[in-house]
Write a protein that holds these residues in place. Structure first.
Motif, PDB file in Angstrom:
ATOM      1  N   ASP A 182     -86.119   6.020  15.064  1.00 24.86           N
ATOM      2  CA  ASP A 182     -85.137   6.437  16.066  1.00 24.86           C
ATOM      3  C   ASP A 182     -85.196   5.589  17.330  1.00 24.86           C
ATOM      4  O   ASP A 182     -84.158   5.202  17.887  1.00 24.86           O
ATOM      5  N   HIS A 209     -86.544  17.702  18.280  1.00 30.43           N
ATOM      6  CA  HIS A 209     -86.194  16.283  18.375  1.00 30.43           C
ATOM      7  C   HIS A 209     -85.183  16.150  19.510  1.00 30.43           C
ATOM      8  O   HIS A 209     -84.096  16.700  19.440  1.00 30.43           O
ATOM      9  N   HIS A 224     -83.730  13.467  23.003  1.00 37.49           N
ATOM     10  CA  HIS A 224     -83.633  12.100  23.526  1.00 37.49           C
ATOM     11  C   HIS A 224     -83.719  12.146  25.048  1.00 37.49           C
ATOM     12  O   HIS A 224     -83.274  13.115  25.671  1.00 37.49           O
ATOM     13  N   GLN A 263     -86.751   8.413  22.671  1.00 45.23           N
ATOM     14  CA  GLN A 263     -87.495   9.654  22.894  1.00 45.23           C
ATOM     15  C   GLN A 263     -88.413   9.533  24.124  1.00 45.23           C
ATOM     16  O   GLN A 263     -88.655   8.434  24.602  1.00 45.23           O
ATOM     17  N   LYS A 294     -82.279  19.276  16.350  1.00 44.35           N
ATOM     18  CA  LYS A 294     -81.993  17.870  16.619  1.00 44.35           C
ATOM     19  C   LYS A 294     -81.001  17.778  17.773  1.00 44.35           C
ATOM     20  O   LYS A 294     -79.808  18.015  17.605  1.00 44.35           O
TER      21      LYS A 294
HETATM   22 CO    CO Z   1     -82.349  11.107  17.319  1.00 43.38          CO
END
Ligand code: CO
Length: 466
Positions: free
Chosen positions: A13, A207, A209, A243, A177
């Motif tokens: 990712d 998950h 960002h 991340q 997510k």
């Molecule tokens: Co992602």
């Protein structure tokens, strides 16, 4: 001791979010033995856009990459991201293709398969789950993944219902997510507490960002609320559209008295290794420093950062940047008419483009893109909320019928493998090659031709040497 484990995302990712998935395998092979012993819950290293990128840009065989990852990461869990019935592409594949793809993924080394559907229509992840269960080893984990978004119909209760459904389907873990990084700390707290109360015995993964700058606060609240696993990236590949940082979370957890299972020396070694690699791609322009910055705009419009930059680029191309504000205001309207789809690929592009079209034409839905028409017909699955009646009538017309994305055509066994064999001839060396062709025909064929030419050149070269 309380435990929160870490999934390291640098190979998938972070690589995908910061540098369009252009990291070749050769760049990171040498650090894999250290990563293997770093104590991660898993290393996300395959799936997502890596497969396409291997064939399209890097002249790599994605299956060979996976086997090499397995060889050099013999102990830690290898994780991939899979778009349910779409596998790693953008269309619905026949069930037998989905099943074979999962069989090959596990056979070549994958342990954790994180499976999601853009619309959270779980009929679209069922075949992938059943295939995972069929070919599972004792290390295999089927992780059911929810595309997180904010809308009037996406309530905590709705997410809890989704989690219960994933559990009853037979998934072993659940992942939330938050692709846009718009989950706020208090949303995380309410959501995770609610989910933990409902399905507490299942490991829960977050998950997110760093795009909007919320991520560290959101993770902190998530940890308080009982999250089991979080996704992070080694610090030089963290932040911005990627991340939050692995080491940062390690030290914070340590001070909290929470065991992350990580080896301090190893995770620092990993970061030291990737620093010059990052610099190389900053220097050659492949890693745009802009993607590492914080952009809180997405919080205002509740849309992913990438969607905004796409819209700006489109409007610029059409010399209509002055319409940007109107287009932004149009997004929530389009999204509502389409039944509040999560703004993840491909829906984010579809909603953004339709909003721009509506504004430029000056009339709502005078022009409707083919993709949006297919969506309204039901080809992608069931929307989270009802689609506007007016739009349905407009697209389906008199007596038009909606489509079932799980109709018999999808379930049937197709002729893909036979077709691939015929099309490739001796270019195909394995069943995995056939699968690459089925998923990305043009890119795969181009790669196989490159591979053959390279081998022939090398053969000539070796003879001349002798
Ligand atoms: Co992602």
């Amino acid at each position: 001791m309380k435990k929160v484990q870490i999934t390291e995302t640098v190979l998938r990712d972070a690589n995908q979010s910061l540098m369009a998935t252009r990291l070749p395998y050769a760049d990171y092979e040498d650090i894999l033995p250290v990563m293997d012993k770093a104590g991660y819950y898993s290393v996300e290293c395959w799936g997502g856009a890596t497969f396409d990128s291997c064939l399209r840009y890097l002249n790599e065989d994605p299956w060979e990459r996976l086997r090499n990852l397995r060889k050099n990461l013999p102990n830690c869990r290898l994780q991939m991201l899979l778009r349910g019935q779409n596998l790693l592409g953008y269309k619905h594949y026949h069930d037998d293709v989905v099943e074979k793809f999962i069989e090959f993924s596990i056979k070549n080394g994958i342990d954790v398969i994180r499976i999601f559907d853009a619309l959270n229509d779980f009929r679209n992840i069922k075949t992938a789950l059943e295939a995972t269960q069929k070919y599972a080893t004792d290390k295999t984990i089927a992780s059911g993944c929810i595309s997180y978004t904010q809308s009037p119909v996406h309530t905590v209760d709705k997410y809890i219902e989704m989690c219960k459904e994933l559990k009853s389907m037979g998934f072993q873990t659940i992942c939330l997510k938050d692709m846009a990084g718009t989950m706020t700390p208090y949303e995380a707290e309410h959501l995770i507490k609610g989910i933990k109360d409902a399905v507490g015995d299942m490991p829960l993964i977050l998950h997110t960002h760093s795009t909007t700058g919320m991520a560290y606060m959101t993770l902190t609240k998530a940890i308080d609320a009982g999250i089991d696993v979080i996704d992070t990236a080694t610090s030089c590949f963290s932040g911005g559209t990627s991340q939050p940082a692995t080491e940062t979370m390690f030290y914070a957890l340590q001070q909290y008295g929470i065991d992350s299972g990580l080896d301090e020396e190893a995770i620092n070694k990993v970061n030291d290794y990737f620093k010059p690699i990052k610099q190389k791609y900053v220097d050659n322009g492949q890693l745009n420093p802009k993607s590492m910055a914080t952009d809180a705009q997405a919080l205002v419009y509740k849309v992913p950062g990438g969607m905004l930059s796409n819209m700006i680029a489109n409007l610029k191309d059409m010399n209509a940047l002055d319409k940007f504000d109107d287009a932004l205001k149009e997004i929530p309207e389009v999204r509502k008419d389409l039944g509040y789809p999560p703004l993840v690929t491909p829906l984010s592009q579809m909603v953004g483009n339709q909003a721009v079209t509506n504004v430029l034409v000056g009339e709502r839905y005078k022009n409707i893109s083919k993709e949006v028409k297919n969506y309204i017909k039901g080809e992608y699955g069931i929307a989270p909320a009802p689609v506007s009646e007016e739009l349905i009538n407009k697209v389906l017309g008199e007596g038009g019928k909606p489509v079932d994305c799980r109709d018999e055509d999808v379930k049937r066994t197709g002729a893909e493998f036979e077709d691939a064999k015929k099309a490739l001839g001796d270019l195909a060396r394995s069943e995995e090659d056939l699968m690459s062709y089925i998923c990305f025909p043009d890119q795969a064929k181009k790669f196989f031709e490159y591979r053959k030419a390279k081998e022939e050149n090398e053969a000539v070269y070796t003879i001349e040497e002798m």
